[in-house]
Design a protein around this motif. Structure first.
Motif, PDB file in Angstrom:
ATOM      1  N   PRO A   4       0.940  -1.417   0.097  1.00 17.86           N
ATOM      2  CA  PRO A   4      -0.193   0.058   0.539  1.00 17.86           C
ATOM      3  C   PRO A   4       0.506   1.278  -0.026  1.00 17.86           C
ATOM      4  O   PRO A   4       0.435   2.369  -0.873  1.00 17.86           O
ATOM      5  CB  PRO A   4      -0.575  -0.320   1.441  1.00 17.86           C
ATOM      6  CG  PRO A   4      -1.008  -1.396   1.348  1.00 17.86           C
ATOM      7  CD  PRO A   4       0.214  -2.312   1.177  1.00 17.86           C
ATOM      8  N   GLU A   5       2.237   1.152   0.810  1.00 13.65           N
ATOM      9  CA  GLU A   5       2.927   2.102   0.662  1.00 13.65           C
ATOM     10  C   GLU A   5       3.284   2.998  -0.570  1.00 13.65           C
ATOM     11  O   GLU A   5       3.901   4.223  -1.510  1.00 13.65           O
ATOM     12  CB  GLU A   5       4.186   2.155   1.437  1.00 13.65           C
ATOM     13  CG  GLU A   5       3.540   1.777   3.310  1.00 13.65           C
ATOM     14  CD  GLU A   5       3.898   0.257   3.162  1.00 13.65           C
ATOM     15  OE1 GLU A   5       3.938  -0.424   2.912  1.00 13.65           O
ATOM     16  OE2 GLU A   5       2.092  -0.005   4.448  1.00 13.65           O
ATOM     17  N   ASN A   6       3.799   1.763  -1.871  1.00 13.30           N
ATOM     18  CA  ASN A   6       4.207   2.119  -2.961  1.00 13.30           C
ATOM     19  C   ASN A   6       2.948   2.345  -4.112  1.00 13.30           C
ATOM     20  O   ASN A   6       3.846   2.385  -5.218  1.00 13.30           O
ATOM     21  CB  ASN A   6       5.088   0.825  -3.306  1.00 13.30           C
ATOM     22  CG  ASN A   6       6.282   0.592  -2.525  1.00 13.30           C
ATOM     23  OD1 ASN A   6       6.712   1.313  -2.067  1.00 13.30           O
ATOM     24  ND2 ASN A   6       6.517  -0.650  -2.666  1.00 13.30           N
ATOM     25  N   LEU A   7       1.656   2.373  -3.592  1.00 12.30           N
ATOM     26  CA  LEU A   7       1.027   2.870  -4.500  1.00 12.30           C
ATOM     27  C   LEU A   7       0.448   4.414  -4.537  1.00 12.30           C
ATOM     28  O   LEU A   7       1.225   5.418  -3.824  1.00 12.30           O
ATOM     29  CB  LEU A   7      -0.476   2.164  -4.664  1.00 12.30           C
ATOM     30  CG  LEU A   7      -0.165   0.507  -4.531  1.00 12.30           C
ATOM     31  CD1 LEU A   7      -1.870   0.117  -3.955  1.00 12.30           C
ATOM     32  CD2 LEU A   7      -0.335   0.200  -5.785  1.00 12.30           C
ATOM     33  N   ALA A   8       0.109   4.839  -5.108  1.00 11.72           N
ATOM     34  CA  ALA A   8      -0.369   6.188  -5.874  1.00 11.72           C
ATOM     35  C   ALA A   8      -1.637   6.517  -5.569  1.00 11.72           C
ATOM     36  O   ALA A   8      -3.112   6.331  -6.585  1.00 11.72           O
ATOM     37  CB  ALA A   8      -0.113   6.432  -7.420  1.00 11.72           C
ATOM     38  N   GLU A  24      -9.875   7.011  -0.333  1.00 13.54           N
ATOM     39  CA  GLU A  24      -8.560   6.807  -1.574  1.00 13.54           C
ATOM     40  C   GLU A  24      -9.211   5.388  -1.846  1.00 13.54           C
ATOM     41  O   GLU A  24      -8.593   4.074  -1.588  1.00 13.54           O
ATOM     42  CB  GLU A  24      -7.511   6.514  -0.758  1.00 13.54           C
ATOM     43  CG  GLU A  24      -7.573   8.499   0.115  1.00 13.54           C
ATOM     44  CD  GLU A  24      -6.292   8.702   0.667  1.00 13.54           C
ATOM     45  OE1 GLU A  24      -6.288   9.667   0.780  1.00 13.54           O
ATOM     46  OE2 GLU A  24      -5.619   7.823   1.137  1.00 13.54           O
ATOM     47  N   VAL A  25      -8.740   5.855  -3.225  1.00 14.88           N
ATOM     48  CA  VAL A  25      -8.191   4.773  -4.537  1.00 14.88           C
ATOM     49  C   VAL A  25      -6.638   4.746  -5.545  1.00 14.88           C
ATOM     50  O   VAL A  25      -6.182   5.815  -5.055  1.00 14.88           O
ATOM     51  CB  VAL A  25      -9.286   4.271  -5.306  1.00 14.88           C
ATOM     52  CG1 VAL A  25      -9.127   3.604  -6.161  1.00 14.88           C
ATOM     53  CG2 VAL A  25     -10.721   4.834  -4.979  1.00 14.88           C
ATOM     54  N   ALA A  26      -6.442   3.337  -5.422  1.00 18.65           N
ATOM     55  CA  ALA A  26      -4.982   3.492  -6.372  1.00 18.65           C
ATOM     56  C   ALA A  26      -5.002   2.208  -7.108  1.00 18.65           C
ATOM     57  O   ALA A  26      -6.471   1.380  -7.363  1.00 18.65           O
ATOM     58  CB  ALA A  26      -3.520   2.905  -4.941  1.00 18.65           C
ATOM     59  N   SER A  39      -9.714   7.002   3.776  1.00 18.47           N
ATOM     60  CA  SER A  39      -8.655   8.690   3.917  1.00 18.47           C
ATOM     61  C   SER A  39      -8.275   9.002   5.556  1.00 18.47           C
ATOM     62  O   SER A  39      -7.288   8.731   6.162  1.00 18.47           O
ATOM     63  CB  SER A  39      -8.808   9.263   3.179  1.00 18.47           C
ATOM     64  OG  SER A  39     -10.188  10.071   3.498  1.00 18.47           O
ATOM     65  N   LYS A  40      -9.651   8.564   6.165  1.00 19.56           N
ATOM     66  CA  LYS A  40      -8.739   8.904   7.670  1.00 19.56           C
ATOM     67  C   LYS A  40      -7.875   7.575   8.588  1.00 19.56           C
ATOM     68  O   LYS A  40      -7.491   8.525   9.120  1.00 19.56           O
ATOM     69  CB  LYS A  40     -10.411   9.101   8.566  1.00 19.56           C
ATOM     70  CG  LYS A  40     -11.062   9.577   7.542  1.00 19.56           C
ATOM     71  CD  LYS A  40     -12.424  10.739   8.129  1.00 19.56           C
ATOM     72  CE  LYS A  40     -13.638   9.424   8.501  1.00 19.56           C
ATOM     73  NZ  LYS A  40     -13.805   8.810   7.352  1.00 19.56           N
ATOM     74  N   ASN A  41      -8.009   6.596   7.931  1.00 21.66           N
ATOM     75  CA  ASN A  41      -7.412   5.505   8.523  1.00 21.66           C
ATOM     76  C   ASN A  41      -6.422   4.221   7.843  1.00 21.66           C
ATOM     77  O   ASN A  41      -6.648   3.669   7.536  1.00 21.66           O
ATOM     78  CB  ASN A  41      -8.659   5.052   8.869  1.00 21.66           C
ATOM     79  CG  ASN A  41      -8.570   5.168  10.544  1.00 21.66           C
ATOM     80  OD1 ASN A  41      -8.342   6.029  11.304  1.00 21.66           O
ATOM     81  ND2 ASN A  41     -10.443   5.543  10.457  1.00 21.66           N
ATOM     82  N   PRO A  42      -5.842   5.203   7.337  1.00 22.78           N
ATOM     83  CA  PRO A  42      -4.691   4.556   5.753  1.00 22.78           C
ATOM     84  C   PRO A  42      -3.532   3.506   6.243  1.00 22.78           C
ATOM     85  O   PRO A  42      -3.500   1.831   5.791  1.00 22.78           O
ATOM     86  CB  PRO A  42      -4.165   6.045   4.959  1.00 22.78           C
ATOM     87  CG  PRO A  42      -3.992   6.790   5.807  1.00 22.78           C
ATOM     88  CD  PRO A  42      -5.290   6.267   7.416  1.00 22.78           C
ATOM     89  N   SER A  43      -3.778   2.834   7.475  1.00 24.42           N
ATOM     90  CA  SER A  43      -2.536   2.341   7.899  1.00 24.42           C
ATOM     91  C   SER A  43      -3.962   0.759   8.319  1.00 24.42           C
ATOM     92  O   SER A  43      -3.300  -0.165   8.406  1.00 24.42           O
ATOM     93  CB  SER A  43      -1.792   2.204   9.212  1.00 24.42           C
ATOM     94  OG  SER A  43      -3.167   2.975   9.915  1.00 24.42           O
ATOM     95  N   LEU A  44      -5.417   1.046   8.257  1.00 22.08           N
ATOM     96  CA  LEU A  44      -6.259  -0.060   8.368  1.00 22.08           C
ATOM     97  C   LEU A  44      -5.473  -0.682   7.109  1.00 22.08           C
ATOM     98  O   LEU A  44      -5.827  -0.220   6.001  1.00 22.08           O
ATOM     99  CB  LEU A  44      -7.071   0.424   8.216  1.00 22.08           C
ATOM    100  CG  LEU A  44      -7.573   1.203   9.885  1.00 22.08           C
ATOM    101  CD1 LEU A  44      -9.097   1.237   9.819  1.00 22.08           C
ATOM    102  CD2 LEU A  44      -6.798  -0.118  11.565  1.00 22.08           C
ATOM    103  N   PRO A  45      -6.717  -2.010   6.996  1.00 19.64           N
ATOM    104  CA  PRO A  45      -6.087  -2.862   5.990  1.00 19.64           C
ATOM    105  C   PRO A  45      -7.651  -2.435   4.732  1.00 19.64           C
ATOM    106  O   PRO A  45      -8.082  -1.954   5.107  1.00 19.64           O
ATOM    107  CB  PRO A  45      -7.332  -4.189   6.251  1.00 19.64           C
ATOM    108  CG  PRO A  45      -7.204  -4.349   7.712  1.00 19.64           C
ATOM    109  CD  PRO A  45      -6.971  -3.105   8.288  1.00 19.64           C
ATOM    110  N   HIS A  46      -7.090  -2.870   3.880  1.00 15.07           N
ATOM    111  CA  HIS A  46      -7.657  -1.819   2.482  1.00 15.07           C
ATOM    112  C   HIS A  46      -8.199  -3.052   1.912  1.00 15.07           C
ATOM    113  O   HIS A  46      -8.317  -4.435   1.811  1.00 15.07           O
ATOM    114  CB  HIS A  46      -6.641  -1.022   1.867  1.00 15.07           C
ATOM    115  CG  HIS A  46      -5.933  -1.847   0.577  1.00 15.07           C
ATOM    116  ND1 HIS A  46      -4.746  -2.112   1.725  1.00 15.07           N
ATOM    117  CD2 HIS A  46      -5.907  -2.244  -0.031  1.00 15.07           C
ATOM    118  CE1 HIS A  46      -3.273  -2.342   0.509  1.00 15.07           C
ATOM    119  NE2 HIS A  46      -4.924  -2.807  -0.595  1.00 15.07           N
ATOM    120  N   LEU A  47      -8.770  -2.398   0.663  1.00 15.33           N
ATOM    121  CA  LEU A  47      -9.886  -3.221   0.057  1.00 15.33           C
ATOM    122  C   LEU A  47      -9.350  -3.685  -1.323  1.00 15.33           C
ATOM    123  O   LEU A  47      -8.477  -2.550  -2.070  1.00 15.33           O
ATOM    124  CB  LEU A  47     -11.686  -3.370  -0.479  1.00 15.33           C
ATOM    125  CG  LEU A  47     -12.627  -3.186   0.929  1.00 15.33           C
ATOM    126  CD1 LEU A  47     -14.298  -2.579   0.417  1.00 15.33           C
ATOM    127  CD2 LEU A  47     -12.488  -4.402   1.144  1.00 15.33           C
TER     128      LEU A  47
END
Length: 64
Positions: A4-8, A24-26, A39-47
């Motif tokens: 996730p850190e490497n995505l735009a 937020e979408v990447a 976007s308020k909790n970007p460190s949580l798991p993403h879909l």
């Protein structure tokens, strides 16, 4: 898969302007996948979804 850190990441155009409900979408071009996060909790798991699944979700949402 990219971490996730490497995505735009960018704010989804479907997010409200008030700042309370922002997604937020990447896009990972190599994997042909979309990643969606809070976007308020970007460190949580993403879909993670295919572009077709994301489009179907947005179309279903727009019809509500």
């Amino acid at each position: 898969m990219n971490s996730p850190e490497n995505l735009a990441w960018f704010k989804s155009s479907y997010s409200g302007g008030g700042g309370g409900e922002c997604l937020e979408v990447a896009q990972d071009q190599r994997e042909l996948t979309l990643h969606i996060r809070d976007s308020k909790n970007p460190s949580l798991p993403h879909l993670t979804a295919t572009p077709a699944a994301w489009a179907a979700f947005l179309n279903a949402y727009a019809r509500r």
